[in-house]
Every structure is written in structure tokens, then in C-alpha cells.
Design a protein around this motif. Structure first.
Motif, PDB file in Angstrom:
ATOM      1  N   MET A   1       0.822  -1.211   0.000  1.00  0.00           N
ATOM      2  CA  MET A   1       0.000   0.000   0.000  1.00  0.00           C
ATOM      3  C   MET A   1       0.856   1.261   0.000  1.00  0.00           C
ATOM      4  SD  MET A   1      -3.287  -0.598  -0.076  1.00  0.00           S
ATOM      5  CE  MET A   1      -4.070   0.768   0.764  1.00  0.00           C
ATOM      6  N   GLY A   2       1.842   1.349   0.933  1.00  0.00           N
ATOM      7  CA  GLY A   2       2.715   2.514   0.989  1.00  0.00           C
ATOM      8  C   GLY A   2       1.944   3.790   1.268  1.00  0.00           C
ATOM      9  N   ILE A   3       2.243   4.816   0.492  1.00  0.00           N
ATOM     10  CA  ILE A   3       1.632   6.124   0.719  1.00  0.00           C
ATOM     11  C   ILE A   3       0.134   6.124   0.455  1.00  0.00           C
ATOM     12  CG2 ILE A   3       3.746   7.392   0.205  1.00  0.00           C
ATOM     13  CD1 ILE A   3       2.574   7.964  -2.571  1.00  0.00           C
ATOM     14  N   TYR A   4      -0.342   5.206  -0.358  1.00  0.00           N
ATOM     15  CA  TYR A   4      -1.752   5.220  -0.757  1.00  0.00           C
ATOM     16  C   TYR A   4      -2.709   5.003   0.416  1.00  0.00           C
ATOM     17  CZ  TYR A   4       0.321   4.730  -5.409  1.00  0.00           C
ATOM     18  OH  TYR A   4       1.060   4.919  -6.541  1.00  0.00           O
ATOM     19  N   GLN A   5      -2.237   4.339   1.467  1.00  0.00           N
ATOM     20  CA  GLN A   5      -3.120   4.040   2.590  1.00  0.00           C
ATOM     21  C   GLN A   5      -3.578   5.299   3.318  1.00  0.00           C
ATOM     22  OE1 GLN A   5      -1.093   1.882   5.756  1.00  0.00           O
ATOM     23  NE2 GLN A   5       0.863   2.814   5.183  1.00  0.00           N
ATOM     24  N   HIS A   6      -2.880   6.407   3.102  1.00  0.00           N
ATOM     25  CA  HIS A   6      -3.229   7.655   3.775  1.00  0.00           C
ATOM     26  C   HIS A   6      -4.241   8.483   2.978  1.00  0.00           C
ATOM     27  CE1 HIS A   6       0.001   6.799   6.554  1.00  0.00           C
ATOM     28  NE2 HIS A   6       0.847   6.711   5.549  1.00  0.00           N
ATOM     29  N   PHE A   7      -4.654   7.983   1.834  1.00  0.00           N
ATOM     30  CA  PHE A   7      -5.527   8.745   0.945  1.00  0.00           C
ATOM     31  C   PHE A   7      -6.727   7.901   0.526  1.00  0.00           C
ATOM     32  CE2 PHE A   7      -1.208  10.279   0.527  1.00  0.00           C
ATOM     33  CZ  PHE A   7      -1.360  11.660   0.636  1.00  0.00           C
ATOM     34  N   ARG A   8      -7.680   8.527  -0.165  1.00  0.00           N
ATOM     35  CA  ARG A   8      -8.846   7.817  -0.675  1.00  0.00           C
ATOM     36  C   ARG A   8      -8.428   6.949  -1.873  1.00  0.00           C
ATOM     37  NH1 ARG A   8     -11.121  13.338  -0.544  1.00  0.00           N
ATOM     38  NH2 ARG A   8     -12.371  13.557   1.330  1.00  0.00           N
ATOM     39  N   ASP A  16      -0.313   9.458  -8.207  1.00  0.00           N
ATOM     40  CA  ASP A  16       0.680   9.021  -9.199  1.00  0.00           C
ATOM     41  C   ASP A  16       1.083  10.170 -10.115  1.00  0.00           C
ATOM     42  OD1 ASP A  16       0.613   6.458  -8.178  1.00  0.00           O
ATOM     43  OD2 ASP A  16      -0.809   5.707  -9.674  1.00  0.00           O
ATOM     44  N   GLN A  17       0.115  11.009 -10.463  1.00  0.00           N
ATOM     45  CA  GLN A  17       0.386  12.160 -11.317  1.00  0.00           C
ATOM     46  C   GLN A  17       1.324  13.140 -10.617  1.00  0.00           C
ATOM     47  OE1 GLN A  17      -3.115  14.419 -12.511  1.00  0.00           O
ATOM     48  NE2 GLN A  17      -2.303  14.619 -14.572  1.00  0.00           N
ATOM     49  N   VAL A  18       1.052  13.405  -9.346  1.00  0.00           N
ATOM     50  CA  VAL A  18       1.896  14.318  -8.564  1.00  0.00           C
ATOM     51  C   VAL A  18       3.327  13.791  -8.476  1.00  0.00           C
ATOM     52  CG1 VAL A  18       2.294  15.311  -6.268  1.00  0.00           C
ATOM     53  CG2 VAL A  18      -0.027  15.241  -7.222  1.00  0.00           C
ATOM     54  N   LEU A  19       3.462  12.509  -8.178  1.00  0.00           N
ATOM     55  CA  LEU A  19       4.799  11.913  -8.086  1.00  0.00           C
ATOM     56  C   LEU A  19       5.507  11.957  -9.447  1.00  0.00           C
ATOM     57  CD1 LEU A  19       3.955   8.833  -5.824  1.00  0.00           C
ATOM     58  CD2 LEU A  19       4.983  11.021  -5.141  1.00  0.00           C
ATOM     59  N   GLY A  20       4.730  11.806 -10.522  1.00  0.00           N
ATOM     60  CA  GLY A  20       5.302  11.914 -11.865  1.00  0.00           C
ATOM     61  C   GLY A  20       5.777  13.320 -12.172  1.00  0.00           C
ATOM     62  N   TRP A  21       5.025  14.336 -11.741  1.00  0.00           N
ATOM     63  CA  TRP A  21       5.446  15.726 -11.939  1.00  0.00           C
ATOM     64  C   TRP A  21       6.759  15.993 -11.208  1.00  0.00           C
ATOM     65  CZ3 TRP A  21      -0.106  17.604 -10.465  1.00  0.00           C
ATOM     66  CH2 TRP A  21      -0.939  17.501 -11.583  1.00  0.00           C
ATOM     67  N   ALA A  22       6.837  15.508  -9.974  1.00  0.00           N
ATOM     68  CA  ALA A  22       8.054  15.717  -9.189  1.00  0.00           C
ATOM     69  C   ALA A  22       9.255  15.036  -9.854  1.00  0.00           C
ATOM     70  CB  ALA A  22       7.861  15.189  -7.772  1.00  0.00           C
ATOM     71  N   GLU A  23       9.048  13.824 -10.364  1.00  0.00           N
ATOM     72  CA  GLU A  23      10.139  13.105 -11.026  1.00  0.00           C
ATOM     73  C   GLU A  23      10.557  13.817 -12.313  1.00  0.00           C
ATOM     74  OE1 GLU A  23      13.132  10.540 -11.370  1.00  0.00           O
ATOM     75  OE2 GLU A  23      11.770  10.749  -9.662  1.00  0.00           O
ATOM     76  N   GLN A  24       9.585  14.385 -13.022  1.00  0.00           N
ATOM     77  CA  GLN A  24       9.886  15.141 -14.243  1.00  0.00           C
ATOM     78  C   GLN A  24      10.784  16.334 -13.942  1.00  0.00           C
ATOM     79  OE1 GLN A  24       6.420  16.234 -16.600  1.00  0.00           O
ATOM     80  NE2 GLN A  24       7.457  18.012 -17.441  1.00  0.00           N
ATOM     81  N   VAL A  25      10.516  17.022 -12.835  1.00  0.00           N
ATOM     82  CA  VAL A  25      11.349  18.165 -12.434  1.00  0.00           C
ATOM     83  C   VAL A  25      12.761  17.693 -12.105  1.00  0.00           C
ATOM     84  CG1 VAL A  25      11.664  19.965 -10.689  1.00  0.00           C
ATOM     85  CG2 VAL A  25       9.398  19.539 -11.643  1.00  0.00           C
ATOM     86  N   MET A  47       1.157  17.444   1.126  1.00  0.00           N
ATOM     87  CA  MET A  47       1.471  16.259   1.928  1.00  0.00           C
ATOM     88  C   MET A  47       2.549  15.401   1.264  1.00  0.00           C
ATOM     89  SD  MET A  47      -2.448  15.311   3.041  1.00  0.00           S
ATOM     90  CE  MET A  47      -2.066  13.842   3.986  1.00  0.00           C
ATOM     91  N   LEU A  48       2.511  15.321  -0.065  1.00  0.00           N
ATOM     92  CA  LEU A  48       3.454  14.460  -0.780  1.00  0.00           C
ATOM     93  C   LEU A  48       4.825  15.101  -0.965  1.00  0.00           C
ATOM     94  CD1 LEU A  48       1.133  13.019  -3.589  1.00  0.00           C
ATOM     95  CD2 LEU A  48       2.050  11.774  -1.623  1.00  0.00           C
TER      96      LEU A  48
END
Length: 257
Positions: A1-8, A16-25, A47-48
């Protein structure tokens, strides 16, 4: 589960989109701009991403009181400025002596142009003055196609961010306790309704969370959510401060007056 357990569960794709944006930067070492976000999406990003990492994030929607904002992800060498957020601002000119325009009419008209909601920021209305924010990439199209709001002829006049009105919003902060984070329970405790009335309003389609109609009374709220109750007003989940000794959730709410 990891980070997903803290969210809906339905927030997984956005996470996943947010993490992808951060990786793109990180990979391109260049800024990344998002569309307009609702308050819950902005809260998820905070939060992320957090503070002190190699990727930073800032938010802007045109004014301190802007609810819908664009996020800019950027590497540590970069210093953002207002132009980076690529937002255009407009004021509507119309025969205000003879008619009035409300928020619902303006939003409905903007959405009828065929652009997604994420292209528009806040709509500000104070008396006869109507202003709104839009992504610069679609502003020319919006200008060319917006000529009426309902049956009222309008003209879009570009303005600067310095001309945005000060919206007189009053929020009263209060702390409530609730046996659960269910939507019906929180509404009942926040605005002094019975749980049955809260469930009835939800069932009638009169309740939205983050601009999305919610039809399930058991929908679980998270920090940063904005609840709109038609005919009553809006409340914000400012903070969820754990549980009391009696095993009830302690929630800090903002009630719009």
C-alpha cells in the motif's frame, strides 16, 4: 500500500500524477506547471512534496483569497514569479443597472464553452462586479466565445492581478467532535443539522465536496476538503486533530458566514 493508505482509493491516480510531476522536475531540472487545482488536490501535493527536498512547490491563483490555484513544481535553483503561473484575469462588463449575474450562471457559461473545469480558477463576485481567472493557454479562445451569460450580453475585459477585488468572505473557525469522518456525520456536527437531515440533503444532490457532487452519506472526509451545501453555505475541513478520550474525531472546521 505505501503512501496510498493515507488517501482515498479514488485519489490514487492523482497521487501518481503528482509523483510523476516531481520526477519530471528532477530529470529535466526545469519547472512544471499544473492546471487549476481544488483545495483537496493542493493539500495532497503539500502532503506528498513537503519541504526541504530537491523539488519545491508553490501555489498561486491571483489573490491571497483564491481557492482554486495552479501549482508550480520547481528545482531548488529556481525562483518563481507571477508570470510562471500563466494566468489571465478578466472582468465582465454588462448592463448591471438592469440585471444581475451570479456565480452559478458564470460557471455554467464558462463550462458551456467546451473547456474543462481545470482551465478556470476562481470566480469572484462582489455586488455588480464579476471577475475570474483562466489559464492563459485558453484565454484567447474564451474571449472569442464568451458573449453572453444566460440572456445577458457581456464583454470580457482583461485586468491585472492588482485589480482583483477583495472578496469579503468571513469564516468562523470552530472545533467539533464526530464519531466518524463520514460526510453525513461531519455535516450534522458542523452546521447543527440532524444526521437524518444531512443524509436527506446528500440524497437530494445538494452536497458537493471539492466541487464534485457526492451521493454517499458514508463518503469519508479528509483534511483540505471543502463542503458546499446548497442553501446553507460552505465549510472547510481545516485540520483533523486525532481522537478524544471518548474515541471521537476532533476536527477543526471553517464555516463560511
Amino acid at each position: 500500500m505505501g503512501i496510498y493508505q493515507h488517501f482515498r482509493p479514488e485519489e490514487k491516480d492523482f497521487i501518481d500524477q503528482v509523483l510523476g510531476w516531481a520526477e519530471q522536475v528532477r530529470e529535466q531540472y526545469a519547472p512544471k506547471l499544473t492546471d487549476f487545482l481544488n483545495p483537496r488536490e493542493a493539500e495532497i501535493i503539500r502532503m506528498l512534496i513537503g519541504k526541504g527536498g530537491d523539488v519545491h512547490v508553490s501555489f498561486y491563483g491571483g489573490a491571497d483569497h483564491a481557492e482554486r490555484q495552479r501549482a508550480l513544481f520547481y528545482p531548488d535553483y529556481y525562483t518563481p514569479d507571477e508570470e510562471d503561473y500563466e494566468i489571465a484575469f478578466y472582468q465582465l462588463s454588462y448592463p448591471s443597472k438592469f440585471t444581475t449575474i451570479d456565480h452559478r450562471q458564470v460557471l455554467g457559461t464558462l463550462m458551456s464553452l467546451g473547456l474543462k473545469r481545470e482551465m478556470y480558477g476562481d470566480i469572484w463576485i462582489e455586488g455588480e462586479m464579476v471577475q475570474f481567472a483562466v489559464a492563459k493557454t485558453v484565454s484567447a479562445y474564451m474571449e472569442a466565445n464568451l458573449s453572453k451569460v444566460g440572456n445577458v450580453g457581456v464583454r470580457c475585459e482583461p485586468i491585472s492581478s492588482k485589480q482583483i477585488m477583495e472578496v469579503k468572505e468571513t469564516w468562523k473557525e470552530s472545533t467539533i467532535t464526530s464519531s466518524s469522518l463520514r460526510l453525513d456525520n461531519v455535516i450534522a456536527n458542523a452546521v447543527s443539522f440532524s444526521r437524518q437531515k444531512s443524509q436527506m440533503l446528500i440524497g437530494q444532490g445538494r452536497v458537493k465536496v471539492n466541487h464534485r457532487q457526492i451521493e454517499s452519506p458514508s463518503y469519508e472526509l479528509k483534511q483540505g476538503d471543502v463542503i458546499s451545501i446548497r442553501g446553507t453555505g460552505r465549510v472547510k475541513v481545516l485540520a483533523i486533530d486525532g481522537k478524544t478520550k471518548k474515541d471521537k474525531w476532533k476536527i477543526v472546521m471553517g464555516l463560511q458566514k
